[in-house]
Write an enzyme that holds these catalytic residues in place. Structure first.
Site, PDB file in Angstrom:
ATOM      1  N   GLN A 158      12.157  -1.021  -0.316  1.00  0.00           N
ATOM      2  CA  GLN A 158      12.896   0.144  -0.806  1.00  0.00           C
ATOM      3  C   GLN A 158      13.269  -0.040  -2.282  1.00  0.00           C
ATOM      4  OE1 GLN A 158      16.968   2.711  -0.181  1.00  0.00           O
ATOM      5  NE2 GLN A 158      16.862   0.761   0.847  1.00  0.00           N
ATOM      6  N   HIS A 201       0.868  -1.175   0.000  1.00  0.00           N
ATOM      7  CA  HIS A 201       0.000   0.000   0.000  1.00  0.00           C
ATOM      8  C   HIS A 201       0.901   1.218   0.000  1.00  0.00           C
ATOM      9  CE1 HIS A 201      -3.044   2.873   1.905  1.00  0.00           C
ATOM     10  NE2 HIS A 201      -3.342   2.715   0.619  1.00  0.00           N
ATOM     11  N   LYS A 260       5.094   3.313   7.117  1.00  0.00           N
ATOM     12  CA  LYS A 260       3.832   3.456   7.825  1.00  0.00           C
ATOM     13  C   LYS A 260       3.799   2.558   9.051  1.00  0.00           C
ATOM     14  CE  LYS A 260       1.097   4.181   3.642  1.00  0.00           C
ATOM     15  NZ  LYS A 260      -0.092   3.675   2.935  1.00  0.00           N
TER      16      LYS A 260
END
Length: 174
Positions: A86, A20, A69
Site C-alpha cells: 500500500q 505486478h 489480486k
C-alpha cells in the site's frame, strides 16, 4: 489529459517480492469514477478494496483505490499487502503527480484504481515497497503514453513469456 480512461501495466522485480500492477486512471465523473465507486462498495471475500494512504488520514491524490489480486494467505501476507505494498502504491501515485505523469490539476478531479499482486510467499517488506512504488509509477506512465506500442505487441506474439511460463514451442499452430 487526452484520454478519457488511461490503462497501464507494469511488472517490476524478480521472484516472490516482484510487483505486478494494473492501473486505471480517469475522471471521477466518467467510467473510471463509476468503476472506483462500484469496486469500493462491492468487496468480496478476501478482496476488500481500500483507499491508499501515505499515512493514516492522508490519502494520496488522485484518490487511489487499492484492489488486491490475491486474497491474504495469512497474517504475514496481509501485513505485506496493507503495509509496504500500500505504501508503495501511494508513493508511486504521488511520484506520478510530482513527475507530471498525472497533471496536478487532475489530483482532485480524477481517480486511480490499482490492481496489485503481492505474492503470498513474499518475504522482504522493503523490496515489496520499492517494487510496488516503481511499478505503480511505471504503470501510470505507460497508461499516459498508451504503451505498449502495438508494433511491439505484434512482434512479441509468437514468443510470449512471463515469470511463470514460457512455452516450449514458440510457433503458432496452423
Amino acid at each position: 489529459m487526452t484520454a478519457a480512461v488511461q490503462l497501464g501495466e507494469s511488472f517490476i522485480g524478480e521472484g516472490v517480492n516482484a510487483a505486478h500492477i494494473n492501473t486505471v486512471l480517469g475522471h471521477r465523473d466518467g467510467p473510471a469514477g463509476t468503476a472506483w465507486a462500484t469496486a469500493l462498495a462491492s468487496p468480496s471475500q478476501g478482496h476488500v478494496p481500500f483507499v491508499a494512504v501515505l499515512r493514516p488520514s492522508l490519502p494520496v491524490k488522485p484518490l487511489t483505490l487499492f484492489v488486491t489480486k490475491a486474497a491474504p494467505a495469512g497474517d504475514d501476507h496481509g501485513l505485506l499487502i496493507w503495509g509496504p505494498a500500500q505504501a508503495g502504491v501511494a508513493a508511486g501515485v504521488a511520484d506520478a503527480v510530482a513527475d507530471g505523469v498525472i497533471p496536478r490539476e487532475a489530483a482532485d478531479t480524477h481517480a486511480v484504481i490499482a490492481a496489485v499482486w503481492v505474492n503470498p510467499a513474499a518475504d522482504d517488506a522493503e523490496t515489496v515497497y520499492r517494487n510496488n512504488r516503481e511499478a505503480t509509477r511505471t504503470a501510470l506512465a505507460n497508461g499516459a503514453a498508451s504503451l505498449p506500442d502495438l508494433d511491439e505487441v505484434l512482434a512479441a506474439r509468437d514468443h510470449p513469456t512471463n515469470p511463470f511460463f514460457t512455452p516450449l514451442s514458440t510457433t503458432k499452430d496452423t
